[in-house]
Motif scaffolding. Sequence first.
Motif, PDB file in Angstrom:
ATOM      1  N   LEU A  61     -19.659  35.232  49.343  1.00 49.14           N
ATOM      2  CA  LEU A  61     -18.251  35.394  49.021  1.00 49.14           C
ATOM      3  C   LEU A  61     -17.714  34.039  48.581  1.00 49.14           C
ATOM      4  O   LEU A  61     -17.810  33.058  49.325  1.00 49.14           O
ATOM      5  CB  LEU A  61     -17.478  35.890  50.251  1.00 49.14           C
ATOM      6  N   VAL A  62     -17.206  33.987  47.360  1.00 48.65           N
ATOM      7  CA  VAL A  62     -16.615  32.762  46.831  1.00 48.65           C
ATOM      8  C   VAL A  62     -15.101  32.935  46.853  1.00 48.65           C
ATOM      9  O   VAL A  62     -14.573  33.927  46.350  1.00 48.65           O
ATOM     10  CB  VAL A  62     -17.099  32.465  45.388  1.00 48.65           C
ATOM     11  N   MET A  63     -14.418  31.954  47.470  1.00 41.45           N
ATOM     12  CA  MET A  63     -12.961  32.020  47.599  1.00 41.45           C
ATOM     13  C   MET A  63     -12.361  30.663  47.275  1.00 41.45           C
ATOM     14  O   MET A  63     -13.035  29.644  47.339  1.00 41.45           O
ATOM     15  CB  MET A  63     -12.562  32.376  49.038  1.00 41.45           C
TER      16      MET A  63
ATOM     17  N   ILE B 135     -14.806  27.611  48.080  1.00 40.12           N
ATOM     18  CA  ILE B 135     -15.794  27.662  49.144  1.00 40.12           C
ATOM     19  C   ILE B 135     -16.723  28.851  48.899  1.00 40.12           C
ATOM     20  O   ILE B 135     -16.390  29.777  48.153  1.00 40.12           O
ATOM     21  CB  ILE B 135     -15.144  27.787  50.542  1.00 40.12           C
ATOM     22  N   LEU B 136     -17.878  28.795  49.523  1.00 40.86           N
ATOM     23  CA  LEU B 136     -18.852  29.877  49.469  1.00 40.86           C
ATOM     24  C   LEU B 136     -19.236  30.235  50.892  1.00 40.86           C
ATOM     25  O   LEU B 136     -19.648  29.363  51.660  1.00 40.86           O
ATOM     26  CB  LEU B 136     -20.089  29.431  48.688  1.00 40.86           C
ATOM     27  N   ASN B 137     -19.102  31.505  51.247  1.00 42.31           N
ATOM     28  CA  ASN B 137     -19.571  31.988  52.538  1.00 42.31           C
ATOM     29  C   ASN B 137     -20.921  32.652  52.340  1.00 42.31           C
ATOM     30  O   ASN B 137     -21.085  33.478  51.437  1.00 42.31           O
ATOM     31  CB  ASN B 137     -18.602  33.021  53.130  1.00 42.31           C
ATOM     32  N   VAL B 138     -21.883  32.282  53.188  1.00 44.21           N
ATOM     33  CA  VAL B 138     -23.209  32.890  53.168  1.00 44.21           C
ATOM     34  C   VAL B 138     -23.651  33.176  54.595  1.00 44.21           C
ATOM     35  O   VAL B 138     -23.217  32.517  55.540  1.00 44.21           O
ATOM     36  CB  VAL B 138     -24.264  31.997  52.466  1.00 44.21           C
ATOM     37  N   LYS B 139     -24.537  34.141  54.711  1.00 48.35           N
ATOM     38  CA  LYS B 139     -25.095  34.481  56.017  1.00 48.35           C
ATOM     39  C   LYS B 139     -26.286  33.571  56.294  1.00 48.35           C
ATOM     40  O   LYS B 139     -27.041  33.238  55.383  1.00 48.35           O
ATOM     41  CB  LYS B 139     -25.537  35.945  56.029  1.00 48.35           C
ATOM     42  N   CYS B 140     -26.441  33.176  57.550  1.00 48.29           N
ATOM     43  CA  CYS B 140     -27.615  32.391  57.932  1.00 48.29           C
ATOM     44  C   CYS B 140     -27.984  32.734  59.372  1.00 48.29           C
ATOM     45  O   CYS B 140     -27.216  33.357  60.101  1.00 48.29           O
ATOM     46  CB  CYS B 140     -27.384  30.904  57.743  1.00 48.29           C
TER      47      CYS B 140
ATOM     48  N   ILE C 204     -21.633  31.015  57.472  1.00 40.20           N
ATOM     49  CA  ILE C 204     -21.107  29.653  57.349  1.00 40.20           C
ATOM     50  C   ILE C 204     -20.306  29.553  56.057  1.00 40.20           C
ATOM     51  O   ILE C 204     -20.461  30.370  55.146  1.00 40.20           O
ATOM     52  CB  ILE C 204     -22.224  28.587  57.344  1.00 40.20           C
ATOM     53  N   THR C 205     -19.488  28.527  55.995  1.00 41.70           N
ATOM     54  CA  THR C 205     -18.736  28.217  54.780  1.00 41.70           C
ATOM     55  C   THR C 205     -19.272  26.918  54.209  1.00 41.70           C
ATOM     56  O   THR C 205     -19.450  25.940  54.949  1.00 41.70           O
ATOM     57  CB  THR C 205     -17.235  28.077  55.094  1.00 41.70           C
ATOM     58  N   ILE C 206     -19.518  26.929  52.916  1.00 47.26           N
ATOM     59  CA  ILE C 206     -19.938  25.735  52.200  1.00 47.26           C
ATOM     60  C   ILE C 206     -18.783  25.305  51.304  1.00 47.26           C
ATOM     61  O   ILE C 206     -18.298  26.107  50.495  1.00 47.26           O
ATOM     62  CB  ILE C 206     -21.181  26.002  51.330  1.00 47.26           C
TER      63      ILE C 206
END
Length: 118
Positions: free
Chosen positions: A43-45, A62-67, A93-95
């Motif tokens: 998810l990019v926001m 930001i980019l949210n990804v599962k880890c 997490i958020t990058i």
Amino acid sequence: MTNRKEIFSYTKEKYDTDPDYPWVNFQNYAVLRHNNLGKWYGLVMNVSKNKLGLTGEEEIDILNVKCEPELKSQLRKEEGILPAYHMNKEHWITIVLDSEYPKEDIYNLIDTSYNLTK
């Protein structure tokens, strides 16, 4: 630094994924989904820094990804990695895309998220 255009280019080339913009009120929020099941893997926001616990009012991408939870603990020590914004903080997490976090590492985290959400 990485930008959303580079993220979308990478996911298109690797996974044949186009960003999906499902919210009328948040037209710049883009969901990255598996083509077959529609499950999210990213998810990019654009959100204001202060919503992320950072100093400032300006909006950043930001980019949210599962880890994996074990990896999340290690990643949180890295500059540009934050607890997930608006997602399950145990598994996501958020990058901060405007950070010095390496582009190749971001791509690796996208790959991990893609595989974890199959």
